[in-house]
Design a protein around this motif. Structure first.
Motif, PDB file in Angstrom:
ATOM      1  N   LYS B 328       1.010  -1.147  -0.123  1.00 23.23           N
ATOM      2  CA  LYS B 328      -0.178  -0.056  -0.026  1.00 23.23           C
ATOM      3  C   LYS B 328       0.699   1.177   0.168  1.00 23.23           C
ATOM      4  O   LYS B 328       1.875   1.209   0.593  1.00 23.23           O
ATOM      5  N   LEU B 352      -5.693 -11.047  -9.547  1.00 22.19           N
ATOM      6  CA  LEU B 352      -6.367 -10.601  -8.056  1.00 22.19           C
ATOM      7  C   LEU B 352      -5.237  -9.483  -7.692  1.00 22.19           C
ATOM      8  O   LEU B 352      -4.042  -9.651  -7.634  1.00 22.19           O
ATOM      9  N   GLU B 357       0.258  -4.436   3.962  1.00 21.80           N
ATOM     10  CA  GLU B 357       0.630  -3.721   4.953  1.00 21.80           C
ATOM     11  C   GLU B 357       1.423  -4.133   5.920  1.00 21.80           C
ATOM     12  O   GLU B 357       1.457  -5.586   6.025  1.00 21.80           O
ATOM     13  N   GLY B 360      -1.990  -6.143  10.285  1.00 24.38           N
ATOM     14  CA  GLY B 360      -3.378  -5.727  10.032  1.00 24.38           C
ATOM     15  C   GLY B 360      -4.064  -6.193   8.805  1.00 24.38           C
ATOM     16  O   GLY B 360      -5.148  -5.719   8.518  1.00 24.38           O
ATOM     17  N   LEU B 361      -3.401  -7.193   8.256  1.00 25.71           N
ATOM     18  CA  LEU B 361      -4.106  -7.578   6.928  1.00 25.71           C
ATOM     19  C   LEU B 361      -5.270  -8.490   7.355  1.00 25.71           C
ATOM     20  O   LEU B 361      -5.266  -9.114   8.198  1.00 25.71           O
ATOM     21  N   PRO B 362      -6.297  -8.104   6.734  1.00 22.99           N
ATOM     22  CA  PRO B 362      -7.726  -8.622   6.806  1.00 22.99           C
ATOM     23  C   PRO B 362      -7.502 -10.181   6.294  1.00 22.99           C
ATOM     24  O   PRO B 362      -8.227 -10.417   5.098  1.00 22.99           O
ATOM     25  N   GLU B 364      -9.303 -13.055   7.052  1.00 22.44           N
ATOM     26  CA  GLU B 364     -10.005 -13.815   6.323  1.00 22.44           C
ATOM     27  C   GLU B 364     -10.894 -13.317   5.085  1.00 22.44           C
ATOM     28  O   GLU B 364     -11.421 -14.001   4.090  1.00 22.44           O
ATOM     29  N   THR B 365     -10.809 -11.872   4.987  1.00 18.80           N
ATOM     30  CA  THR B 365     -11.124 -11.352   3.838  1.00 18.80           C
ATOM     31  C   THR B 365     -10.442 -11.728   2.358  1.00 18.80           C
ATOM     32  O   THR B 365     -11.062 -11.785   1.423  1.00 18.80           O
ATOM     33  N   ARG B 367      -8.721 -14.324   2.440  1.00 18.67           N
ATOM     34  CA  ARG B 367      -8.851 -15.768   2.016  1.00 18.67           C
ATOM     35  C   ARG B 367     -10.179 -15.781   0.985  1.00 18.67           C
ATOM     36  O   ARG B 367     -10.172 -16.635   0.104  1.00 18.67           O
ATOM     37  N   THR B 368     -11.102 -15.157   1.237  1.00 17.34           N
ATOM     38  CA  THR B 368     -12.272 -15.255   0.327  1.00 17.34           C
ATOM     39  C   THR B 368     -11.848 -14.904  -0.977  1.00 17.34           C
ATOM     40  O   THR B 368     -12.282 -15.470  -1.879  1.00 17.34           O
ATOM     41  N   ARG B 369     -10.982 -13.948  -1.181  1.00 19.06           N
ATOM     42  CA  ARG B 369     -10.654 -13.169  -2.151  1.00 19.06           C
ATOM     43  C   ARG B 369      -9.899 -14.030  -3.159  1.00 19.06           C
ATOM     44  O   ARG B 369     -10.232 -14.394  -4.402  1.00 19.06           O
ATOM     45  N   GLU B 371      -9.691 -17.436  -2.424  1.00 17.63           N
ATOM     46  CA  GLU B 371     -10.390 -18.806  -2.800  1.00 17.63           C
ATOM     47  C   GLU B 371     -11.148 -18.361  -3.957  1.00 17.63           C
ATOM     48  O   GLU B 371     -11.456 -19.537  -4.999  1.00 17.63           O
ATOM     49  N   ALA B 372     -11.947 -17.233  -4.100  1.00 17.43           N
ATOM     50  CA  ALA B 372     -12.640 -16.890  -5.293  1.00 17.43           C
ATOM     51  C   ALA B 372     -11.821 -16.978  -6.745  1.00 17.43           C
ATOM     52  O   ALA B 372     -12.503 -17.271  -7.475  1.00 17.43           O
ATOM     53  N   LEU B 373     -10.871 -16.420  -6.507  1.00 14.25           N
ATOM     54  CA  LEU B 373     -10.060 -16.556  -7.745  1.00 14.25           C
ATOM     55  C   LEU B 373      -9.636 -17.705  -8.231  1.00 14.25           C
ATOM     56  O   LEU B 373      -9.755 -18.324  -9.263  1.00 14.25           O
TER      57      LEU B 373
END
Lengths: 314, 386
Positions: B328, B352, B357, B360-362, B364-365, B367-369, B371-373
């Motif tokens: 970032k 993707l 940073e 504080g990397l989110p 689980e969010t 992971r969703t992105r 996995e979606a890829l």
């Protein structure tokens, strides 16, 4: 025993379960709200949907979990992300959909889908709750009204006030500031909805605009949110009759496909609750929204203020 | 688990500990802290330093958190924090040759917090295709040589420099052998292990690192069977290493990383210094060559661009998709990203973007992105096959 599969969507604020038959038709569905990523909530949704369908867990050919808490759902055959599942569910519910906007309790997504429900591209919010159900809860709290009252309030607003901050925390401060300046709650609610829609438009721009647009998730139950999104997109927004179950439905269909060994558009096109154009030819009304029309009346702010004073939440 | 990989992982996990131990066993030698990404470490090695590329650490930023503005990248803010905490006192001098504004900000903090530690700054021209560029690069390199000589008080021995160049080339060649084997599917090392190989190279004494790599390749690499659903290329992330938890997340989501152009990956090892030229001229040429081999968005070159490189690399590795790792507020990367995106979309390569940073990397969010890829790629392949 006829083939049945179940999709379970454990979201940030609600748990949803859907059982489908071998043709992809919805046999039973449940939405349960019981705390954040609630294991009790998902157990309640599963028990209820199995009860409605007259099934035991062992009768199911596949159980697929999805949603933010998908890894917490016990005894599943596999998981899929809610992005894949919403795309698949919407392809069945609203055949021909090209863009899915899903806004749930804590996140929002724009998903471009092809004709068989495969994801072409997607974008989702990072960690900011802006534009999600949580954001509207903050708005309701700041305006001291019930969440259910926000629709009428926002749809009665006329003036477009500047609401610059999209951080849920800072926006609350900004809303309080606007109230202190004497701005009407209706105008504030409408302005916040417009700002949220603009934010959603940013997500859409990351995947590219496409039509028809389908909105899913808990926020799709809000007439005001749908209205202002349609207005912002300058395009009709389709809302399925049960916008919260499209992820669980998609999961159940993916389970069915894995058993049947094929991927094609099966499933049940559902009744569309309304196709909102976002246009208000008569000033307040939506030309096509039969459900909301009666409620789209200007609000007597004094009466409203008195009513919430008498019914203030703790 | 391979003992050599364990040792390299240990050094990568705690570079400071390695530096302190090295200084204890080499009391008459000095350690040079090098800031990424273009400083020719060979010069420092030849001058007797242990050159160490200063790494981001895993501690939360505290004492130095407010020194640099929040729109500085995680690496530079962490450098400021390390300086504020006195963590950089293990270095006897600092060297940098990049003019990233954020990096210069971090260097200013280091200078302020350690006023008695010399900082040597050379600025390589970023415009690579100007007629005057070769002369200016050579001139700057001569300036850097003079700075190195000033730091040691003795003239640089060009014979030793040629030897250092051979040593660094050997290390890069061994690392490339592993990276090439991964790309060709001959070894399946986790992306965390691959990062450890490169990160340890940035820290360790080169001869020691080479000995370990030679032993590793001689013994053979015991690699895991990935059982991965899709093959991904990791792209970007300059200056500092992506968090290993993030790398593990990719693999946990069903992906295998087959290639990369990360600074803590192929970008660092891609280019050897020519051994057939006079050593300083060879280092000058190296600056040009590496921007052709893996172009960098911090440089402007008419006949080399990163987006072309990236799509070619994906084609060669057979990767199914790309994850762009962007620190970032890394401005050069942010500015070039639209070009990367257009190039990938034009070739229908799924991708993707993941912004990173310091903390504080989110997860689980993310992971969703991710996995979606993976699902997007694997479902599309399944439908195409049916």
């Amino acid at each position: 025993m006829a083939l049945r599969t179940m999709g379970v969507d454990l979201g940030s604020t609600t748990a949803k379960a859907v059982v489908v038959d071998e043709a992809g038709g919805i046999v039973a569905h449940r939405v349960v709200q019981m705390g954040a990523v609630s294991r009790r909530g998902v157990a309640a949704a599963i028990d209820a949907v199995l009860d409605d369908a007259g099934l035991e867990r062992g009768d199911l050919g596949q159980v697929i979990a999805t949603g933010y808490g998908r890894r917490l759902v016990p005894d599943v055959d596999r998981t899929f992300t809610e992005i894949t599942c919403h795309a698949r569910g919407v392809a069945a519910m609203c055949p021909g959909a090209a863009l899915v906007i899903d806004i749930g309790g804590q996140d929002s997504k724009a998903i471009r889908v092809d004709e068989v429900g495969l994801v072409d591209d997607f974008a989702m919010n990072d960690r900011c709750a802006s534009g999600t159900g949580r954001f509207f809860e903050v708005l309701a709290r700041a305006l001291e009204c019930r969440l259910d009252d926000l629709d009428d309030l926002a749809l009665a607003g006329g003036q477009d006030l500047e609401v610059s901050s999209m951080c849920a925390t800072f926006a609350e401060t900004e809303i309080i500031s606007l109230l202190a300046e004497g701005e009407e709650p209706t105008d504030i609610a409408a302005s916040v909805h417009r700002a949220v829609s603009a934010r959603t438009l940013g997500l859409v721009s990351r995947v590219g605009r496409a039509a028809p647009v389908v909105m899913t998730g808990g926020v799709a139950r809000s007439r005001a949110a749908v209205h202002f999104l349609a207005e912002s997109l300058r395009a009709p927004v389709i809302v399925p009759a049960e916008p919260q179950i499209s992820g669980a439905y998609g999961a159940a269909l993916l389970g069915l496909e894995s058993l049947q060994g094929e991927t094609r558009v099966i499933g049940q096109a559902v009744d569309r609750e309304h196709v909102h154009t976002g246009q208000q030819p008569n000033g307040r009304d939506c030309s096509t929204c039969s459900l909301g029309r009666a409620k789209y009346q200007p609000i007597d702010v004094e009466l409203w203020t008195a009513s919430i004073a008498a019914d203030r939440r703790p | 688990m391979n003992a050599i990989l364990d040792r390299l992982a240990e050094v990568a996990a705690d570079p400071d500990r390695y530096v302190v131990e090295w200084k204890r066993t080499h009391p008459d030698r000095k350690v040079a802290g090098v800031l990424p990404m273009n400083f020719p470490e060979e010069l420092l090695h030849a001058a007797g330093f242990l050159p160490v590329v200063i790494q981001e650490n895993n501690e939360p930023d505290t004492e130095g958190r407010v020194i640099l503005a929040e729109f500085y990248c995680g690496y530079t803010r962490n450098l400021a924090d390390q300086a504020a905490k006195g963590r950089l006192k293990i270095y006897d001098a600092f060297f940098l040759a990049d003019h990233c504004v954020q990096l210069l900000g971090a260097a200013d903090v280091m200078r302020f917090k350690q006023p008695h530690t010399p900082i040597f700054f050379g600025q390589f021209i970023a415009s690579m295709s100007e007629p005057s560029t070769p002369a200016r690069v050579r001139g700057e390199l001569d300036h850097i040589v003079a700075e190195v000589e000033r730091s040691t008080g003795v003239p640089l021995d060009h014979g030793r420099l040629a030897e250092s160049i051979r040593l660094y080339n050997r290390d890069r060649a061994l690392l490339r052998a592993v990276f090439d084997a991964r790309r060709e599917g001959r070894v399946h090392l986790s992306s965390k292990a691959m990062q450890n190989l490169v990160k340890s190279s940035m820290v360790m004494d080169k001869a020691e690192h080479i000995a370990l790599l030679e032993q590793l390749l001689s013994d053979g690499i015991e690699s895991h069977d990935p059982h991965a659903r899709v093959r991904l290329h990791l792209s970007g992330h300059f200056c500092h290493a992506p968090k290993q938890a993030l790398l593990e997340l990719f693999e946990d989501c069903g992906a295998e990383i087959v290639d990369d152009d990360l600074y803590h990956g192929r970008r660092y090892i891609t280019t050897d210094v020519r051994e057939d030229l006079e050593p300083v001229a060879a280092l000058s040429q190296w600056y040009f060559d590496r921007n052709v081999n893996v172009p960098c968005p911090t440089r402007v070159q008419h006949n080399a661009d990163w987006d072309t490189y990236l799509t070619k690399a994906v084609s060669e590795s057979g990767a199914d998709g790309v994850v762009i790792l962007m620190a970032k507020f890394c401005e050069p990367h942010m500015l070039l990203y639209p070009e990367l995106r257009k190039a990938l979309e034009a070739r229908e390569i799924p991708y993707l973007l993941v912004e990173t940073e310091h903390a504080g990397l989110p997860m689980e969010t993310l992971r969703t992105r991710v996995e979606a890829l993976v699902e997007r790629i694997s479902r599309r392949a399944a439908v195409a096959a049916s």
